[in-house]
Design a protein around this motif. Sequence first.
Motif, PDB file in Angstrom:
ATOM      1  N   PRO A  79      17.655  41.230  29.756  1.00 29.97           N
ATOM      2  CA  PRO A  79      17.616  42.305  30.752  1.00 29.97           C
ATOM      3  C   PRO A  79      18.992  42.820  31.145  1.00 29.97           C
ATOM      4  CG  PRO A  79      17.052  40.204  31.752  1.00 29.97           C
ATOM      5  CD  PRO A  79      17.089  39.971  30.275  1.00 29.97           C
ATOM      6  N   ARG A  80      20.051  42.081  30.850  1.00 27.09           N
ATOM      7  CA  ARG A  80      21.391  42.584  31.145  1.00 27.09           C
ATOM      8  C   ARG A  80      21.728  43.806  30.304  1.00 27.09           C
ATOM      9  NH1 ARG A  80      24.717  37.139  30.420  1.00 27.09           N
ATOM     10  NH2 ARG A  80      23.237  37.016  28.688  1.00 27.09           N
ATOM     11  N   SER A  81      20.992  44.018  29.216  1.00 26.18           N
ATOM     12  CA  SER A  81      21.284  45.158  28.346  1.00 26.18           C
ATOM     13  C   SER A  81      20.957  46.490  29.003  1.00 26.18           C
ATOM     14  CB  SER A  81      20.512  45.034  27.027  1.00 26.18           C
ATOM     15  OG  SER A  81      19.105  45.121  27.249  1.00 26.18           O
ATOM     16  N   TYR A  82      20.097  46.494  30.026  1.00 27.20           N
ATOM     17  CA  TYR A  82      19.807  47.751  30.726  1.00 27.20           C
ATOM     18  C   TYR A  82      20.212  47.700  32.204  1.00 27.20           C
ATOM     19  CZ  TYR A  82      15.408  45.286  31.832  1.00 27.20           C
ATOM     20  OH  TYR A  82      14.457  44.384  32.235  1.00 27.20           O
ATOM     21  N   ALA A  83      21.020  46.730  32.572  1.00 25.22           N
ATOM     22  CA  ALA A  83      21.555  46.686  33.931  1.00 25.22           C
ATOM     23  C   ALA A  83      22.742  47.631  34.055  1.00 25.22           C
ATOM     24  CB  ALA A  83      21.992  45.268  34.277  1.00 25.22           C
ATOM     25  N   VAL A  84      23.076  47.977  35.283  1.00 20.45           N
ATOM     26  CA  VAL A  84      24.331  48.661  35.594  1.00 20.45           C
ATOM     27  C   VAL A  84      25.362  47.571  35.832  1.00 20.45           C
ATOM     28  CG1 VAL A  84      25.492  50.219  37.200  1.00 20.45           C
ATOM     29  CG2 VAL A  84      23.071  50.554  36.666  1.00 20.45           C
ATOM     30  N   ALA A  85      26.483  47.620  35.138  1.00 22.13           N
ATOM     31  CA  ALA A  85      27.439  46.514  35.235  1.00 22.13           C
ATOM     32  C   ALA A  85      28.871  47.016  35.130  1.00 22.13           C
ATOM     33  CB  ALA A  85      27.172  45.482  34.133  1.00 22.13           C
ATOM     34  N   ALA A  86      29.773  46.291  35.796  1.00 20.96           N
ATOM     35  CA  ALA A  86      31.208  46.577  35.714  1.00 20.96           C
ATOM     36  C   ALA A  86      31.957  45.256  35.713  1.00 20.96           C
ATOM     37  CB  ALA A  86      31.661  47.457  36.871  1.00 20.96           C
ATOM     38  N   ARG A  87      33.126  45.271  35.074  1.00 14.52           N
ATOM     39  CA  ARG A  87      33.929  44.064  34.927  1.00 14.52           C
ATOM     40  C   ARG A  87      35.371  44.372  35.302  1.00 14.52           C
ATOM     41  NH1 ARG A  87      33.444  43.623  29.750  1.00 14.52           N
ATOM     42  NH2 ARG A  87      35.530  44.377  29.225  1.00 14.52           N
ATOM     43  N   ALA A  88      36.011  43.422  35.980  1.00 17.31           N
ATOM     44  CA  ALA A  88      37.433  43.534  36.310  1.00 17.31           C
ATOM     45  C   ALA A  88      38.144  42.295  35.782  1.00 17.31           C
ATOM     46  CB  ALA A  88      37.628  43.661  37.820  1.00 17.31           C
ATOM     47  N   ASP A  89      39.176  42.506  34.972  1.00 14.18           N
ATOM     48  CA  ASP A  89      39.964  41.418  34.402  1.00 14.18           C
ATOM     49  C   ASP A  89      41.397  41.506  34.918  1.00 14.18           C
ATOM     50  OD1 ASP A  89      38.250  40.015  32.290  1.00 14.18           O
ATOM     51  OD2 ASP A  89      37.995  42.115  31.731  1.00 14.18           O
ATOM     52  N   VAL A  90      41.962  40.349  35.239  1.00 12.43           N
ATOM     53  CA  VAL A  90      43.365  40.270  35.629  1.00 12.43           C
ATOM     54  C   VAL A  90      44.026  39.231  34.725  1.00 12.43           C
ATOM     55  CG1 VAL A  90      45.027  39.841  37.474  1.00 12.43           C
ATOM     56  CG2 VAL A  90      42.784  40.842  38.019  1.00 12.43           C
ATOM     57  N   GLY A  91      44.878  39.695  33.829  1.00 16.40           N
ATOM     58  CA  GLY A  91      45.550  38.800  32.908  1.00 16.40           C
ATOM     59  C   GLY A  91      46.852  38.272  33.483  1.00 16.40           C
ATOM     60  N   GLN A  92      47.231  37.090  33.020  1.00 16.93           N
ATOM     61  CA  GLN A  92      48.466  36.443  33.441  1.00 16.93           C
ATOM     62  C   GLN A  92      49.189  35.939  32.190  1.00 16.93           C
ATOM     63  OE1 GLN A  92      49.479  36.445  36.510  1.00 16.93           O
ATOM     64  NE2 GLN A  92      47.612  36.944  37.641  1.00 16.93           N
ATOM     65  N   PRO A  93      50.460  35.585  32.296  1.00 20.69           N
ATOM     66  CA  PRO A  93      51.172  35.002  31.156  1.00 20.69           C
ATOM     67  C   PRO A  93      50.494  33.710  30.689  1.00 20.69           C
ATOM     68  CG  PRO A  93      52.704  35.652  32.882  1.00 20.69           C
ATOM     69  CD  PRO A  93      51.337  35.767  33.470  1.00 20.69           C
ATOM     70  N   PRO A  94      50.726  33.305  29.444  1.00 20.49           N
ATOM     71  CA  PRO A  94      50.154  32.054  28.940  1.00 20.49           C
ATOM     72  C   PRO A  94      50.488  30.878  29.863  1.00 20.49           C
ATOM     73  CG  PRO A  94      51.146  33.281  27.150  1.00 20.49           C
ATOM     74  CD  PRO A  94      51.509  34.011  28.412  1.00 20.49           C
ATOM     75  N   GLY A  95      49.503  30.013  30.052  1.00 20.68           N
ATOM     76  CA  GLY A  95      49.684  28.856  30.917  1.00 20.68           C
ATOM     77  C   GLY A  95      49.281  29.100  32.349  1.00 20.68           C
ATOM     78  N   HIS A  96      48.969  30.363  32.698  1.00 21.54           N
ATOM     79  CA  HIS A  96      48.519  30.700  34.045  1.00 21.54           C
ATOM     80  C   HIS A  96      47.027  31.009  34.024  1.00 21.54           C
ATOM     81  CE1 HIS A  96      52.364  30.842  36.275  1.00 21.54           C
ATOM     82  NE2 HIS A  96      52.874  31.103  35.076  1.00 21.54           N
ATOM     83  N   TRP A  97      46.450  31.123  35.222  1.00 20.71           N
ATOM     84  CA  TRP A  97      45.020  31.345  35.348  1.00 20.71           C
ATOM     85  C   TRP A  97      44.671  32.801  35.084  1.00 20.71           C
ATOM     86  CZ3 TRP A  97      41.712  27.433  35.485  1.00 20.71           C
ATOM     87  CH2 TRP A  97      42.209  26.176  35.856  1.00 20.71           C
ATOM     88  N   GLN A  98      43.748  33.007  34.158  1.00 22.46           N
ATOM     89  CA  GLN A  98      43.195  34.319  33.875  1.00 22.46           C
ATOM     90  C   GLN A  98      41.953  34.514  34.744  1.00 22.46           C
ATOM     91  OE1 GLN A  98      45.301  35.808  31.596  1.00 22.46           O
ATOM     92  NE2 GLN A  98      46.304  33.799  31.611  1.00 22.46           N
ATOM     93  N   LEU A  99      41.678  35.755  35.118  1.00 21.08           N
ATOM     94  CA  LEU A  99      40.607  36.034  36.076  1.00 21.08           C
ATOM     95  C   LEU A  99      39.665  37.097  35.542  1.00 21.08           C
ATOM     96  CD1 LEU A  99      39.413  35.953  39.062  1.00 21.08           C
ATOM     97  CD2 LEU A  99      41.012  37.813  39.548  1.00 21.08           C
ATOM     98  N   ARG A 100      38.374  36.856  35.704  1.00 16.67           N
ATOM     99  CA  ARG A 100      37.363  37.888  35.438  1.00 16.67           C
ATOM    100  C   ARG A 100      36.309  37.843  36.536  1.00 16.67           C
ATOM    101  NH1 ARG A 100      34.514  38.440  29.715  1.00 16.67           N
ATOM    102  NH2 ARG A 100      36.522  39.478  29.374  1.00 16.67           N
ATOM    103  N   VAL A 101      35.976  39.012  37.068  1.00 16.26           N
ATOM    104  CA  VAL A 101      34.850  39.157  37.983  1.00 16.26           C
ATOM    105  C   VAL A 101      33.948  40.241  37.418  1.00 16.26           C
ATOM    106  CG1 VAL A 101      34.092  39.716  40.326  1.00 16.26           C
ATOM    107  CG2 VAL A 101      36.214  38.429  39.988  1.00 16.26           C
ATOM    108  N   GLN A 102      32.660  39.986  37.438  1.00 14.62           N
ATOM    109  CA  GLN A 102      31.693  40.916  36.865  1.00 14.62           C
ATOM    110  C   GLN A 102      30.525  41.086  37.839  1.00 14.62           C
ATOM    111  OE1 GLN A 102      30.350  41.722  32.358  1.00 14.62           O
ATOM    112  NE2 GLN A 102      30.093  39.609  32.992  1.00 14.62           N
ATOM    113  N   VAL A 103      30.096  42.322  38.039  1.00 12.77           N
ATOM    114  CA  VAL A 103      28.955  42.623  38.905  1.00 12.77           C
ATOM    115  C   VAL A 103      27.887  43.289  38.052  1.00 12.77           C
ATOM    116  CG1 VAL A 103      28.162  43.769  41.006  1.00 12.77           C
ATOM    117  CG2 VAL A 103      30.522  42.926  40.872  1.00 12.77           C
ATOM    118  N   ILE A 104      26.670  42.747  38.100  1.00  7.92           N
ATOM    119  CA  ILE A 104      25.554  43.229  37.288  1.00  7.92           C
ATOM    120  C   ILE A 104      24.399  43.552  38.230  1.00  7.92           C
ATOM    121  CG2 ILE A 104      23.995  42.664  35.385  1.00  7.92           C
ATOM    122  CD1 ILE A 104      26.039  40.517  34.532  1.00  7.92           C
TER     123      ILE A 104
END
Length: 211
Positions: A79-104
């Motif tokens: 059912p995610r194939s017909y949901a309305v969805a957006a994603r936000a990514d915040v990248g960091q240098p290697p060795g740091h925490w990468q971030l993703r938030v997604q709303v579906i």
Amino acid sequence: MSLVLCGLAAAPPSAWPEPGSNCPPLCDRIPDSAWIAPAQLPLAREYRWPGLAGLAVTAVAPRFRFEDECAVPPVPGDPRSYAVAARADVGQPPGHWQLRVQVIHWRGETWQGGQTAMAVVQGAVGALRDCLPNPPTITTDRPGRLAAVLDLGDGRVLHQYLVADPRNSTVVELAMWSTVPPQVAWAAPSDRRVLDALEAPLCTAYIGSCR
């Protein structure tokens, strides 16, 4: 368990874009107000996360981060194939925490979309338990709520959060990952506080959904 519980979801109803920050549950976009406040994200003091609405892009046929890491195969009729969805990514240098938030978000009647949102998170629990090479450490497993830590087996770790709000037919994902040991030690509020912070904006974003 499959990520889809058959029979809970039907084809999406027609919808229309709505101006402004908030919108009714029948809405063809993710409102800016649906995103968690940056200060409520884990490691906010160390990383000073930016506002996520300005970084968000449309997510077509969205998947959760752990699914890619665990090579979970696509599910027919997801059912995610017909949901309305957006994603936000915040990248960091290697060795740091990468971030993703997604709303579906599923449009239309919330009695139906709410069941779909809950089923998607329930199915994710089953898929997560089968992740290889190392079983995840699941720290929260309640209806519509999931938090887990995954040792990805290649010198990386993933913190995965999922919350479903059936009142507005919406699922929110937070994923953070890094190589081990990370440059910044992991620190986060309790699972409940993180999941509550992901869910709280939805009552404002989808007008009248939490009355």
